[in-house]
Scaffold this motif. Structure first.
Motif, mmCIF file in Angstrom:
data_model
loop_
_atom_site.group_PDB
_atom_site.id
_atom_site.type_symbol
_atom_site.label_atom_id
_atom_site.label_comp_id
_atom_site.label_asym_id
_atom_site.label_seq_id
_atom_site.Cartn_x
_atom_site.Cartn_y
_atom_site.Cartn_z
ATOM 1 N N ILE A 47 42.834 35.916 30.302
ATOM 2 C CA ILE A 47 41.693 36.825 30.341
ATOM 3 C C ILE A 47 41.124 36.933 31.746
ATOM 4 C CG2 ILE A 47 39.271 37.073 29.613
ATOM 5 C CD1 ILE A 47 40.165 36.152 26.822
ATOM 6 N N ASN A 48 41.079 35.809 32.496
ATOM 7 C CA ASN A 48 40.565 35.923 33.869
ATOM 8 C C ASN A 48 41.668 35.813 34.922
ATOM 9 O OD1 ASN A 48 41.113 33.191 33.924
ATOM 10 N ND2 ASN A 48 39.119 32.598 34.724
ATOM 11 N N ASN A 49 42.923 35.979 34.462
ATOM 12 C CA ASN A 49 44.093 36.099 35.343
ATOM 13 C C ASN A 49 44.423 34.810 36.109
ATOM 14 O OD1 ASN A 49 46.140 38.133 36.013
ATOM 15 N ND2 ASN A 49 45.466 37.858 38.135
ATOM 16 N N SER A 59 38.835 45.010 29.335
ATOM 17 C CA SER A 59 37.930 46.092 29.710
ATOM 18 C C SER A 59 36.482 45.645 29.584
ATOM 19 C CB SER A 59 38.136 47.315 28.801
ATOM 20 O OG SER A 59 39.474 47.756 28.831
ATOM 21 N N PHE A 60 35.703 45.982 30.605
ATOM 22 C CA PHE A 60 34.260 45.879 30.537
ATOM 23 C C PHE A 60 33.739 47.317 30.462
ATOM 24 C CE2 PHE A 60 35.727 41.946 32.224
ATOM 25 C CZ PHE A 60 34.819 40.981 31.806
ATOM 26 N N ASP A 61 32.440 47.497 30.396
ATOM 27 C CA ASP A 61 31.904 48.849 30.216
ATOM 28 C C ASP A 61 32.428 49.828 31.268
ATOM 29 O OD1 ASP A 61 30.423 48.182 27.960
ATOM 30 O OD2 ASP A 61 28.705 47.525 29.144
ATOM 31 N N ASP A 62 32.434 49.406 32.515
ATOM 32 C CA ASP A 62 32.779 50.317 33.605
ATOM 33 C C ASP A 62 33.983 49.834 34.409
ATOM 34 O OD1 ASP A 62 31.548 48.092 34.596
ATOM 35 O OD2 ASP A 62 30.284 49.155 36.039
ATOM 36 N N PHE A 63 34.784 48.976 33.826
ATOM 37 C CA PHE A 63 35.901 48.387 34.563
ATOM 38 C C PHE A 63 37.008 47.994 33.595
ATOM 39 C CE2 PHE A 63 37.950 44.339 35.746
ATOM 40 C CZ PHE A 63 38.648 44.743 36.873
ATOM 41 N N LYS A 73 42.158 43.786 44.394
ATOM 42 C CA LYS A 73 40.731 44.093 44.229
ATOM 43 C C LYS A 73 40.337 44.105 42.751
ATOM 44 C CE LYS A 73 41.199 49.165 44.276
ATOM 45 N NZ LYS A 73 40.767 50.417 44.935
ATOM 46 N N ASP A 74 41.297 44.433 41.867
ATOM 47 C CA ASP A 74 41.018 44.390 40.433
ATOM 48 C C ASP A 74 40.776 42.961 39.971
ATOM 49 O OD1 ASP A 74 41.400 47.181 40.149
ATOM 50 O OD2 ASP A 74 43.569 46.892 39.982
ATOM 51 N N VAL A 75 41.586 42.026 40.484
ATOM 52 C CA VAL A 75 41.415 40.619 40.138
ATOM 53 C C VAL A 75 40.076 40.106 40.661
ATOM 54 C CG1 VAL A 75 42.345 38.287 40.413
ATOM 55 C CG2 VAL A 75 43.897 40.223 40.096
ATOM 56 N N GLN A 76 39.705 40.535 41.862
ATOM 57 C CA GLN A 76 38.418 40.142 42.427
ATOM 58 C C GLN A 76 37.271 40.614 41.544
ATOM 59 O OE1 GLN A 76 38.536 41.789 46.368
ATOM 60 N NE2 GLN A 76 39.902 40.212 47.169
ATOM 61 N N GLN A 77 37.376 41.851 41.069
ATOM 62 C CA GLN A 77 36.344 42.385 40.173
ATOM 63 C C GLN A 77 36.292 41.607 38.869
ATOM 64 O OE1 GLN A 77 33.906 44.844 40.060
ATOM 65 N NE2 GLN A 77 34.141 44.785 42.286
ATOM 66 N N LEU A 78 37.474 41.277 38.336
ATOM 67 C CA LEU A 78 37.542 40.514 37.091
ATOM 68 C C LEU A 78 36.891 39.146 37.256
ATOM 69 C CD1 LEU A 78 38.708 40.292 34.188
ATOM 70 C CD2 LEU A 78 40.769 39.314 35.223
ATOM 71 N N THR A 82 33.685 37.255 35.185
ATOM 72 C CA THR A 82 33.978 36.138 34.296
ATOM 73 C C THR A 82 33.790 34.823 35.051
ATOM 74 O OG1 THR A 82 36.330 36.115 34.884
ATOM 75 C CG2 THR A 82 35.681 37.491 33.017
ATOM 76 N N SER A 83 33.581 33.756 34.277
ATOM 77 C CA SER A 83 33.478 32.429 34.866
ATOM 78 C C SER A 83 34.046 31.433 33.866
ATOM 79 C CB SER A 83 32.018 32.097 35.194
ATOM 80 O OG SER A 83 31.935 30.907 35.948
ATOM 81 N N MET A 84 34.807 30.453 34.363
ATOM 82 C CA MET A 84 35.504 29.501 33.499
ATOM 83 C C MET A 84 34.940 28.099 33.652
ATOM 84 S SD MET A 84 38.356 28.995 31.489
ATOM 85 C CE MET A 84 39.913 29.791 31.939
ATOM 86 N N VAL A 85 34.724 27.435 32.519
ATOM 87 C CA VAL A 85 34.401 26.012 32.496
ATOM 88 C C VAL A 85 35.627 25.301 31.924
ATOM 89 C CG1 VAL A 85 32.898 24.205 31.575
ATOM 90 C CG2 VAL A 85 31.939 26.431 32.209
ATOM 91 N N PHE A 86 36.227 24.412 32.719
ATOM 92 C CA PHE A 86 37.509 23.819 32.382
ATOM 93 C C PHE A 86 37.359 22.513 31.597
ATOM 94 C CE2 PHE A 86 38.041 26.327 36.207
ATOM 95 C CZ PHE A 86 39.210 27.018 35.992
ATOM 96 N N GLN A 87 38.458 22.078 30.982
ATOM 97 C CA GLN A 87 38.487 20.803 30.272
ATOM 98 C C GLN A 87 38.151 19.644 31.201
ATOM 99 O OE1 GLN A 87 42.142 20.113 28.096
ATOM 100 N NE2 GLN A 87 42.481 22.293 27.807
#
Length: 252
Positions: A47-49, A59-63, A73-78, A82-87
């Motif tokens: 989901i966050n590549n 997809s988000f509302d405008d992206f 730049k798409d990955v940067q926007q993603l 998003t933000s990940m909290v890892f194990q």
């Protein structure tokens, strides 16, 4: 609205994710449950590549990012959304709790140091770690490290917060403090996806539960529906076995 659509991922001959799709509304707490090795953590990473999906889109509302055809730049926007909290916390070992939370704010969001510090202090206070600002990870318990990691995640103000089994690396006595922190964040209306084996916690906090097996969604519904009246026999079997394990462990 956030839309996860047709996510597929194969490792050699093993189809780990086989067309995962679901929608997320603002404020939703989506819990993903299921047997180990069924692709839950891989889905979050796709989901966050952090893991490159073979097919699908987010997809988000405008992206929108299509994983078969995207640019840096798409990955940067993603990653900004998003933000990940890892194990395993993934804190910088040579940075203090405060510096760990400030890092993304200064490096990714390019905020001035003073502004980043103010935000970091607010978030560390929220997770009750403001008395450990200048402690390095090696001087913190596992539960404290995970709370710093959560503060780091929410400090970025993501549209979608991802939790990948946030208590799996903790000793049993430390699990509660981290789950209580996540409950607090959920109560404030943050939108999140949580992969967890803590069924009692999932039942309390989730607005929607997804049961996955063999890389597919077997059943999806409200927490009440999944836990009290699951429709799929495999979901029923999984929950029954999980409840038996919990009952034996805690002598319920």
């Amino acid at each position: 609205m956030i839309r996860i659509e047709n996510i597929k991922k194969r490792f050699q001959k093993n189809q780990v994710l086989d067309g995962i799709s679901f929608d997320i509304n603002k404020g939703d707490v989506i819990a993903i449950i299921g047997p180990s090795g069924t692709g839950k953590s891989t889905l979050l990473r796709c989901i966050n590549n952090l893991e490159k999906a073979d097919e699908g889109s987010v997809s988000f509302d405008d992206f929108k990012i299509d994983f078969t055809n995207y640019k840096a730049k798409d990955v940067q926007q993603l990653r900004k959304r998003t933000s990940m909290v890892f194990q395993s916390f993934n804190l910088f070992q040579r940075k203090t709790a405060l510096e760990n939370v400030m890092e993304g704010l200064t490096v990714v969001q390019k905020l001035p140091k003073a502004e980043a510090e103010k935000i970091a202090l607010e978030q560390l206070k929220k997770v009750k770690m403001d008395d450990r600002l200048n402690y390095y990870p090696r001087h913190l318990s596992g539960g404290q490290q995970q709370r710093v990691a959560i503060a780091r995640g929410i400090a970025m103000k993501p549209e979608l917060l991802l939790f990948d089994e946030p208590t799996s690396a903790l000793d049993p006595e430390l699990v509660g403090e981290v789950l209580d922190t996540i409950k607090l964040i959920a109560a404030e209306g943050d939108t999140m996806i949580i992969v967890s084996h803590e069924m009692q916690f999932v039942q309390q906090v989730a607005t929607k539960v997804i049961f996955m097996e063999s890389g597919k969604i077997v059943e999806m519904g409200s927490a009440d529906q999944i836990f009290t009246a699951p429709k799929n026999p495999r979901t029923k079997e999984f929950l029954l076995k999980n409840r038996i394990r919990i009952s034996e462990e805690y002598n319920i």
